[in-house]
Every structure is written in structure tokens, then in C-alpha cells.
Scaffold this active site. Structure first.
Site, short mmCIF file in Angstrom:
data_model
loop_
_atom_site.label_atom_id
_atom_site.label_comp_id
_atom_site.label_asym_id
_atom_site.label_seq_id
_atom_site.Cartn_x
_atom_site.Cartn_y
_atom_site.Cartn_z
N HIS A 1 -95.99 29.51 28.91
CA HIS A 1 -96.61 28.88 27.74
C HIS A 1 -97.29 27.56 28.07
O HIS A 1 -98.10 27.06 27.29
CB HIS A 1 -95.58 28.70 26.61
CG HIS A 1 -94.56 27.64 26.84
ND1 HIS A 1 -93.29 27.92 27.32
CD2 HIS A 1 -94.59 26.29 26.66
CE1 HIS A 1 -92.60 26.80 27.41
NE2 HIS A 1 -93.36 25.80 27.02
N SER B 1 -90.91 21.31 29.94
CA SER B 1 -91.09 22.74 30.11
C SER B 1 -91.59 23.05 31.52
O SER B 1 -92.59 22.49 31.97
CB SER B 1 -92.10 23.29 29.09
OG SER B 1 -91.56 23.28 27.79
N ASP C 1 -91.64 34.27 30.23
CA ASP C 1 -92.20 32.94 30.01
C ASP C 1 -92.28 32.16 31.32
O ASP C 1 -92.00 30.96 31.38
CB ASP C 1 -91.38 32.15 28.97
CG ASP C 1 -92.10 30.85 28.55
OD1 ASP C 1 -93.34 30.85 28.55
OD2 ASP C 1 -91.41 29.86 28.24
#
Length: 467
Positions: A108, A213, A138
């Protein structure tokens, strides 16, 4: 005759203990700084050089306003043609896993981005290509251009983690620079987190904030044990509930990238599974409602060939517990293709050991992708033939034949009609759909209405769509 407990006066207690040797005599002054300082600095020094910042962007193109061709109108913009196109940006972290320049980050972080750059901890920057995208986990893998002999982080074993283990989260929250937070493993096998098809996360209370992230979750031996992926928060900041993708899942993505593959091929089961409720567990004679129930089999598939039968309960994969479909999916997905995996199976009152061949799902029939650009309700949709590989990739269950909507263009007729990615077209004008070319041919001629049968999320939808 019962005697009452003797009460001792607290003032007299020192006198009672006077004859006992003093524990203060055993105390010693610290002999070194290490005796008084507990520090994670040695771990950070080893892992920090391999944690990078990932900057991704794309230019959003807008249609040109014809009024900009008028010189008088352009004067309102100071002589410029028009305001510039807006730029979409994404900021995240990554981990160097190969000295040649392979970096793992979250999917993402780079999704939809066209320009990706990576900044090392020593401020060196490299342009990067996205060499592998794995939306299901992901995860994505970048290759840095011109990079050589980069610092690499060692990979640990996430299956060896235990709740209570101390961990560090390393990343770049809010773009302020590399930051380290400390916590423990709060939980294992967490599910329903949202960004991954494989719901099997490591939970930690180490603070994870926006920008973390793709960063590293490491153990006290300086080994990567997870890629930080998500947080539970109502404010946007850390509240001590963070989630990381286990490194054993990350390993399969790294192996695929090293082999030059653009996507990850994983073992195919060839069966449909469902979780076991308490009532089901009692009916099946289980001690507890754990395991996965085999509800359907593909004839000739790996599960069928291994000897699994409908009604069997699979409780473990290579000795590791598979308490629910998420756990089983994770266990199977972390296995390498080739060889076999041992399944522990409960069948009635028997416990069986079966060998499952680890083979990829077949691409039969071929995808034969078609993007429709006609006057039908499907205009703007990209269709592919349904095969075990497509079904596995897009998590389609309960249907064996049809045409799958692989993508839907924004603002297209298909999007406005309500066609969605992942829909399986199984019927068109009351005829069974078998191929993309059939749909292309059937929708070539304009007509007022099409009768469409679609399978979506396990439900069959019949509708009349206007042309």
C-alpha cells in the site's frame, strides 16, 4: 485445644531478626556501566542501517481547460498556462534484505505510484523499481538502481515468537527521521486486520505510527521478525496496538523476487475449507472447536490426491496448529513449491497423517484477458477466464466456471453500472458463460437490456442491465 496465632509486635521485629545475617552485606557496587545500564543500542546499531525511507509519488493528470487557450483568461493566472497538476505522495519505510539492493516494503506504500525513491540511514538516496507486487500479503519488493554492498538485515523465525518477547519497531514515522520504539509481542495469529488476504499477524505494543508502514519489527538478536503494516487507532496515532506481517510470510516474497518473478506462486490446496463452531465441534466429537473442515474438493486436485475427504478436519500442517482457515492459509502459503507438507487429519475417531504435494494452481484455461470497449454494461471492464490460479489469486470460492472481472476502469460504464472487481460472470442472456471471447462477441451488438448472472462473494445475483 486450638491455640491462637501469636501476634508479634512490629517494634520488636528488628530484635527478632537481629541474629540473622544482613543481606546488605551481600550487596556490591556496580563494577561497570553495563551493570547499571540496560540499553537496546547494540541491537539498534546493527539493524538501523538496513531500515530505509521509501518516498513514492505520481502526478495526477487533469483534463486541460479550453479557456486556457484564451490569452485574456490566462492573465488571471499570472501569465502561466494554468496551475500545475497535483502530485499524490506516499511515505513509508522499508528493509534491505539483499546486498544487491532488494528492499521489502508494504504494497500500500507504492500502490499506484510511478516514481519511487529510497533514502538510506546515511542519507544516500537511490531511485527504485518495483520488481514484485503482492497485494494479497500487502508486500512489495523494490530494486535500488546503482546500489551495491548494502547493509542487510538477518531474517528470523516468526513461528518461534512467544507472547511477551521483547521487540523493537524501526521506521520513519511522520517523516521526521529514523525512529525506534520498544515493546513486547502482545499476541500472535491476529486476524481481521484488513490489508492482507492472509489474516495472520504479529501484534505488538511497540508504538507504530504513520510512516512506519514497511518498517522492521526486530527481536533482541537483531533479526527481522515482521514487517510493520497496520495499527488500530481512532485518532491516527499509536495506541499500543500495532500489527506486523510475520517474516516467514515475507520470506516467500523475497524468494520470488530473487528468482526474477513478478508475482508469488503459492501451493494450491484444491479444496474449500470452513471454520469449526462450538456446535460443529461437539457434533464431530472434537475436544475443542479447532481445525478446518473440508467442505468441498476439486477432483484430481492436490487435496483429493492426498486422500482428503469431505468432512475431514485438518488440525495441523507439518506439526504446526491450524486452528482456523486463516491459520491454515498462512501455514500453507509459507511453504515452498515442490516436495510435500504433512497434514494431521481427524476423520471420525481416527487421526491420520496425509502428505500434500506442494504444487501451484494450474492456469487452465488460459486467462485470455479482454478489455471491453463497447456499448454494453461491461464497457471499461477487463475480463479473464476463471482458472484455479485466478480463483486462488482473487480468493474466489464456490464457482468453477465463468469469466472474472479482473479490473474496472474509473468512471467507466461498468463502474457506473455497479460491476466490481472479483465478480464472476456465470450467465449472460440466460446462456452459460464459458470464456472471455464469448462475452466479447455477445456484447458487440447493441441492445436495450442484458440479463446477467453474477457470483459475488458467494452469492448469486440475477439482474437486468441496460445497454
Amino acid at each position: 485445644m486450638k491455640t491462637r496465632p501469636r501476634a508479634v509486635c512490629l517494634m520488636a521485629l528488628p530484635l527478632l531478626l537481629a541474629g540473622a545475617p544482613s543481606r546488605a552485606d551481600d550487596r556490591q557496587l556496580p563494577a561497570s556501566k553495563a551493570d547499571v545500564v540496560l540499553s537496546f543500542a547494540p541491537v539498534v546499531k546493527r539493524v538501523a542501517p538496513a531500515v530505509v525511507n521509501v518516498y513514492a509519488s505520481r502526478v495526477e493528470k487533469r483534463p486541460r481547460n479550453s479557456l486556457m487557450d484564451d490569452p485574456i483568461f490566462r492573465q488571471f493566472f499570472g501569465g502561466h498556462d494554468r496551475p500545475g497538476n497535483p502530485t499524490a505522495q506516499s511515505l513509508g519505510s522499508g528493509v534491505v534484505v539483499d546486498a544487491s539492493g532488494l528492499v521489502v516494503t508494504n504494497y500500500h506504500v507504492i500502490d499506484g505510484m510511478t516514481d519511487v525513491r529510497v533514502a538510506m540511514s546515511d542519507k544516500k538516496e537511490y531511485p527504485a523499481d518495483v520488481v514484485l507486487r503482492d497485494e494479497r500479503t500487502d508486500l512489495a519488493v523494490l530494486r535500488l538502481k546503482g546500489a551495491q554492498s548494502l547493509p542487510v538485515m538477518d531474517l528470523g523465525d516468526s513461528d518461534a515468537l512467544e507472547v511477551g518477547d521483547i521487540v523493537l519497531a524501526v521506521g520513519d514515522p511522520f517523516g521526521v527521521g529514523q525512529t525506534v520504539t520498544q515493546g513486547i509481542v502482545s499476541g500472535l495469529a491476529r486476524s481481521q486486520i484488513g490489508k492482507s488476504d492472509y489474516q495472520y499477524f504479529v501484534q505488538t505494543d511497540a508504538a507504530i505510527n504513520p510512516g512506519n508502514s514497511g518498517g522492521a519489527l526486530v527481536d533482541m538478536k537483531s533479526r527481522l521478525i515482521g514487517i510493520n503494516s497496520a495499527i488500530y487507532s481512532q485518532s491516527g496515532g499509536s495506541v499500543g496496538i500495532g500489527f506486523a506481517i510475520p517474516v516467514n510470510m515475507v520470506k516467500s516474497v523475497i524468494s520470488a523476487a530473487r528468482a526474477g518473478e513478478t508475482h508469488v506462486r503459492r501451493p494450491w490446496l484444491g479444496a474449500s475449507l470452513q471454520g469449526i463452531t462450538r456446535d460443529m465441534g461437539e457434533a464431530l466429537g472434537l475436544d475443542r472447536p479447532a481445525g478446518v473442515l473440508v467442505s468441498d474438493l476439486v477432483d484430481g486436485g492436490p487435496a483429493d490426491a492426498a486422500g482428503l475427504k469431505r468432512g475431514d478436519v485438518v488440525t495441523a500442517v507439518d506439526g504446526a496448529p491450524a486452528d482456523d482457515p486463516d491459520a491454515f492459509g498462512y501455514r500453507l502459503a509459507t511453504k515452498s513449491l515442490g516436495g510435500t507438507a504433512g497434514l494431521t487429519v481427524r476423520r471420525g475417531n481416527q487421526t491420520l497423517a496425509l502428505a500434500l504435494k506442494l504444487v501451484p494452481p494450474p492456469e487452465t484455461p488460459a486467462r485470455d484477458a479482454v478489455t471491453l470497449r463497447n456499448d454494453s454494461p461491461f464497457s471499461g471492464a477487463t475480463l479473464v477466464n476463471l482458472s484455479p490460479a485466478v480463483a486462488e489469486e482473487m480468493q474466489i470460492n464456490g464457482v468453477r466456471a465463468g469469466v472474472v472481472v479482473a479490473a474496472v476502469a474509473d468512471n467507466s460504464t461498468a463502474a457506473m453500472t455497479g460491476i466490481q472487481k472479483g465478480d464472476v460472470i456465470v450467465g449472460l442472456d440466460r446462456s452459460k458463460v464459458t470464456s472471455t471471447r464469448q462475452v466479447e462477441k455477445a456484447t458487440a451488438a447493441r441492445q436495450d437490456f442484458w440479463h446477467v448472472t453474477i457470483q459475488r462473494g458467494g452469492q448469486i445475483i440475477d439482474s437486468e442491465l441496460g445497454g
